[in-house]
Motif scaffolding. Structure first.
Motif, PDB file in Angstrom:
ATOM      1  N   ALA A  17       0.834  -1.208   0.000  1.00  0.00           N
ATOM      2  CA  ALA A  17       0.000   0.000   0.000  1.00  0.00           C
ATOM      3  C   ALA A  17       0.868   1.257   0.000  1.00  0.00           C
ATOM      4  CB  ALA A  17      -0.927  -0.003   1.207  1.00  0.00           C
ATOM      5  N   TRP A  18       1.920   1.260   0.795  1.00  0.00           N
ATOM      6  CA  TRP A  18       2.824   2.411   0.812  1.00  0.00           C
ATOM      7  C   TRP A  18       3.562   2.545  -0.506  1.00  0.00           C
ATOM      8  CZ3 TRP A  18       2.926   6.636   3.426  1.00  0.00           C
ATOM      9  CH2 TRP A  18       2.393   6.665   4.718  1.00  0.00           C
ATOM     10  N   THR A  19       3.930   1.425  -1.101  1.00  0.00           N
ATOM     11  CA  THR A  19       4.605   1.467  -2.398  1.00  0.00           C
ATOM     12  C   THR A  19       3.704   2.106  -3.444  1.00  0.00           C
ATOM     13  OG1 THR A  19       5.890  -0.489  -1.836  1.00  0.00           O
ATOM     14  CG2 THR A  19       5.728   0.051  -4.163  1.00  0.00           C
ATOM     15  N   LEU A  20       2.450   1.739  -3.433  1.00  0.00           N
ATOM     16  CA  LEU A  20       1.488   2.316  -4.371  1.00  0.00           C
ATOM     17  C   LEU A  20       1.355   3.823  -4.147  1.00  0.00           C
ATOM     18  CD1 LEU A  20      -0.408   1.450  -6.658  1.00  0.00           C
ATOM     19  CD2 LEU A  20      -2.191   1.177  -4.943  1.00  0.00           C
ATOM     20  N   LEU A  21       1.260   4.245  -2.893  1.00  0.00           N
ATOM     21  CA  LEU A  21       1.139   5.673  -2.587  1.00  0.00           C
ATOM     22  C   LEU A  21       2.399   6.455  -2.951  1.00  0.00           C
ATOM     23  CD1 LEU A  21      -0.726   5.633   0.833  1.00  0.00           C
ATOM     24  CD2 LEU A  21      -1.554   6.551  -1.329  1.00  0.00           C
ATOM     25  N   VAL A  22       3.553   5.874  -2.679  1.00  0.00           N
ATOM     26  CA  VAL A  22       4.816   6.575  -2.917  1.00  0.00           C
ATOM     27  C   VAL A  22       5.133   6.665  -4.407  1.00  0.00           C
ATOM     28  CG1 VAL A  22       7.324   6.360  -2.619  1.00  0.00           C
ATOM     29  CG2 VAL A  22       5.812   6.096  -0.659  1.00  0.00           C
ATOM     30  N   VAL A  23       4.928   5.584  -5.141  1.00  0.00           N
ATOM     31  CA  VAL A  23       5.372   5.530  -6.542  1.00  0.00           C
ATOM     32  C   VAL A  23       4.285   5.955  -7.526  1.00  0.00           C
ATOM     33  CG1 VAL A  23       6.287   4.010  -8.337  1.00  0.00           C
ATOM     34  CG2 VAL A  23       7.067   3.753  -5.980  1.00  0.00           C
ATOM     35  N   ALA A  24       3.062   5.516  -7.354  1.00  0.00           N
ATOM     36  CA  ALA A  24       2.022   5.760  -8.357  1.00  0.00           C
ATOM     37  C   ALA A  24       1.223   7.042  -8.119  1.00  0.00           C
ATOM     38  CB  ALA A  24       1.063   4.571  -8.411  1.00  0.00           C
ATOM     39  N   ALA A  25       1.058   7.455  -6.888  1.00  0.00           N
ATOM     40  CA  ALA A  25       0.213   8.622  -6.607  1.00  0.00           C
ATOM     41  C   ALA A  25       0.784   9.940  -7.143  1.00  0.00           C
ATOM     42  CB  ALA A  25      -0.073   8.718  -5.115  1.00  0.00           C
ATOM     43  N   PRO A  26       2.084  10.224  -6.985  1.00  0.00           N
ATOM     44  CA  PRO A  26       2.576  11.514  -7.508  1.00  0.00           C
ATOM     45  C   PRO A  26       2.400  11.689  -9.022  1.00  0.00           C
ATOM     46  CG  PRO A  26       4.112  10.660  -5.886  1.00  0.00           C
ATOM     47  CD  PRO A  26       3.114   9.566  -6.164  1.00  0.00           C
ATOM     48  N   PRO A  27       2.774  10.704  -9.858  1.00  0.00           N
ATOM     49  CA  PRO A  27       2.528  10.892 -11.294  1.00  0.00           C
ATOM     50  C   PRO A  27       1.039  10.989 -11.637  1.00  0.00           C
ATOM     51  CG  PRO A  27       4.106   9.124 -10.966  1.00  0.00           C
ATOM     52  CD  PRO A  27       3.562   9.491  -9.626  1.00  0.00           C
ATOM     53  N   ALA A  28       0.204  10.234 -10.946  1.00  0.00           N
ATOM     54  CA  ALA A  28      -1.238  10.300 -11.206  1.00  0.00           C
ATOM     55  C   ALA A  28      -1.786  11.680 -10.848  1.00  0.00           C
ATOM     56  CB  ALA A  28      -1.967   9.215 -10.430  1.00  0.00           C
ATOM     57  N   ALA A  29      -1.331  12.237  -9.740  1.00  0.00           N
ATOM     58  CA  ALA A  29      -1.784  13.573  -9.334  1.00  0.00           C
ATOM     59  C   ALA A  29      -1.299  14.643 -10.310  1.00  0.00           C
ATOM     60  CB  ALA A  29      -1.297  13.884  -7.925  1.00  0.00           C
ATOM     61  N   LEU A  30      -0.052  14.541 -10.748  1.00  0.00           N
ATOM     62  CA  LEU A  30       0.476  15.508 -11.707  1.00  0.00           C
ATOM     63  C   LEU A  30      -0.225  15.400 -13.056  1.00  0.00           C
ATOM     64  CD1 LEU A  30       4.268  15.326 -10.831  1.00  0.00           C
ATOM     65  CD2 LEU A  30       2.737  17.278 -10.502  1.00  0.00           C
ATOM     66  N   LEU A  31      -0.524  14.185 -13.495  1.00  0.00           N
ATOM     67  CA  LEU A  31      -1.252  13.998 -14.743  1.00  0.00           C
ATOM     68  C   LEU A  31      -2.653  14.598 -14.632  1.00  0.00           C
ATOM     69  CD1 LEU A  31      -1.420  12.795 -17.591  1.00  0.00           C
ATOM     70  CD2 LEU A  31      -2.199  10.668 -16.540  1.00  0.00           C
ATOM     71  N   TYR A  32      -3.309  14.389 -13.512  1.00  0.00           N
ATOM     72  CA  TYR A  32      -4.641  14.967 -13.286  1.00  0.00           C
ATOM     73  C   TYR A  32      -4.578  16.490 -13.352  1.00  0.00           C
ATOM     74  CZ  TYR A  32      -9.153  16.005 -11.229  1.00  0.00           C
ATOM     75  OH  TYR A  32     -10.415  16.489 -11.018  1.00  0.00           O
ATOM     76  N   ALA A  33      -3.600  17.069 -12.666  1.00  0.00           N
ATOM     77  CA  ALA A  33      -3.459  18.527 -12.665  1.00  0.00           C
ATOM     78  C   ALA A  33      -3.179  19.054 -14.073  1.00  0.00           C
ATOM     79  CB  ALA A  33      -2.341  18.938 -11.715  1.00  0.00           C
ATOM     80  N   SER A  34      -2.345  18.358 -14.810  1.00  0.00           N
ATOM     81  CA  SER A  34      -2.020  18.778 -16.172  1.00  0.00           C
ATOM     82  C   SER A  34      -3.232  18.704 -17.091  1.00  0.00           C
ATOM     83  CB  SER A  34      -0.897  17.907 -16.727  1.00  0.00           C
ATOM     84  OG  SER A  34      -0.620  18.230 -18.065  1.00  0.00           O
ATOM     85  N   LEU A  35      -3.945  17.602 -17.039  1.00  0.00           N
ATOM     86  CA  LEU A  35      -5.093  17.430 -17.927  1.00  0.00           C
ATOM     87  C   LEU A  35      -6.252  18.354 -17.574  1.00  0.00           C
ATOM     88  CD1 LEU A  35      -5.123  13.550 -18.308  1.00  0.00           C
ATOM     89  CD2 LEU A  35      -4.519  15.221 -20.057  1.00  0.00           C
ATOM     90  N   SER A  36      -6.450  18.599 -16.299  1.00  0.00           N
ATOM     91  CA  SER A  36      -7.596  19.408 -15.893  1.00  0.00           C
ATOM     92  C   SER A  36      -7.313  20.900 -15.901  1.00  0.00           C
ATOM     93  CB  SER A  36      -8.066  18.990 -14.500  1.00  0.00           C
ATOM     94  OG  SER A  36      -7.077  19.296 -13.542  1.00  0.00           O
ATOM     95  N   SER A  37      -6.083  21.301 -16.150  1.00  0.00           N
ATOM     96  CA  SER A  37      -5.739  22.723 -16.096  1.00  0.00           C
ATOM     97  C   SER A  37      -6.060  23.482 -17.371  1.00  0.00           C
ATOM     98  CB  SER A  37      -4.250  22.891 -15.770  1.00  0.00           C
ATOM     99  OG  SER A  37      -3.460  22.401 -16.845  1.00  0.00           O
ATOM    100  N   HIS A  38      -6.459  22.806 -18.415  1.00  0.00           N
ATOM    101  CA  HIS A  38      -6.730  23.475 -19.681  1.00  0.00           C
ATOM    102  C   HIS A  38      -8.180  23.947 -19.726  1.00  0.00           C
ATOM    103  CE1 HIS A  38      -2.873  22.016 -20.852  1.00  0.00           C
ATOM    104  NE2 HIS A  38      -3.249  20.768 -20.685  1.00  0.00           N
ATOM    105  N   PRO A  39      -8.402  25.192 -20.114  1.00  0.00           N
ATOM    106  CA  PRO A  39      -9.775  25.703 -20.145  1.00  0.00           C
ATOM    107  C   PRO A  39     -10.639  25.007 -21.196  1.00  0.00           C
ATOM    108  CG  PRO A  39      -8.231  27.340 -20.997  1.00  0.00           C
ATOM    109  CD  PRO A  39      -7.427  26.196 -20.472  1.00  0.00           C
ATOM    110  N   THR A  40     -10.054  24.615 -22.301  1.00  0.00           N
ATOM    111  CA  THR A  40     -10.809  23.891 -23.322  1.00  0.00           C
ATOM    112  C   THR A  40     -10.300  22.459 -23.359  1.00  0.00           C
ATOM    113  OG1 THR A  40      -9.264  24.594 -25.039  1.00  0.00           O
ATOM    114  CG2 THR A  40     -11.220  25.936 -24.725  1.00  0.00           C
ATOM    115  N   GLN A  41     -11.189  21.548 -23.119  1.00  0.00           N
ATOM    116  CA  GLN A  41     -10.808  20.141 -23.077  1.00  0.00           C
ATOM    117  C   GLN A  41     -10.957  19.521 -24.462  1.00  0.00           C
ATOM    118  OE1 GLN A  41      -9.487  19.069 -20.340  1.00  0.00           O
ATOM    119  NE2 GLN A  41      -9.988  20.939 -19.246  1.00  0.00           N
ATOM    120  N   ASP A  42     -10.078  18.570 -24.772  1.00  0.00           N
ATOM    121  CA  ASP A  42     -10.157  17.853 -26.041  1.00  0.00           C
ATOM    122  C   ASP A  42     -11.292  16.846 -25.970  1.00  0.00           C
ATOM    123  OD1 ASP A  42      -7.975  19.245 -26.934  1.00  0.00           O
ATOM    124  OD2 ASP A  42      -6.543  17.716 -26.321  1.00  0.00           O
TER     125      ASP A  42
END
Length: 144
Positions: free
Chosen positions: A85-110
């Protein structure tokens, strides 16, 4: 000052709180850094030529490959040292959060397909992390 190899592979749940959480924070920072270095922030497709209808993505195969190898290596390391569980939080959560922030930050979505893209990519990153950590756990040395 040399760090003994045994110290780098000791079980994190059995260590004292400061090194345990410092190691986890360092791992999360490394996972986030790998994402930032390998994947461009603006993920919107662009026309290949001005006025053209063919689009290209700013994401490169080399960047995705390097990110995957980096995350698999981190997952293997934390799979040996920590709980899944800690491995999942440490390794997978940061890229998933950054991808979410990147995709949702655009005013016009594809075509509003970004939630599906994010969910699929997060599933792939999480599954890869769990598989790598589980395989690495087979090589873990039991203390005592």
């Amino acid at each position: 000052m040399l760090v003994h190899m045994n110290t780098l592979l000791t079980s994190l749940p059995k260590s004292t709180p400061l090194p345990r959480y410092a190691t986890r924070l360092l791992g999360a920072a490394l996972a986030a850094t790998a994402y930032v270095v390998c994947i461009p922030w603006d993920l919107r497709n662009r026309a290949e030529t001005p006025g053209g209808i063919d689009e290209t993505s700013p994401v490169s195969a080399l960047g995705v490959t390097f990110l995957a190898l980096s995350l698999l290596a981190l997952a293997a390391y934390f799979g040996i040292r920590d709980r899944l569980a800690w491995t999942l939080l440490v390794v997978a959560a940061p890229p998933a959060a950054l991808l979410y922030a990147s995709l949702s930050s655009h005013p016009t979505q594809d075509a509003n397909a970004w939630p599906v893209t994010w969910a699929f990519c997060t599933l792939v990153i999480g599954a890869g992390t769990l598989v790598s950590a589980t395989v690495a756990r087979r090589f873990r040395r039991e203390d005592g």
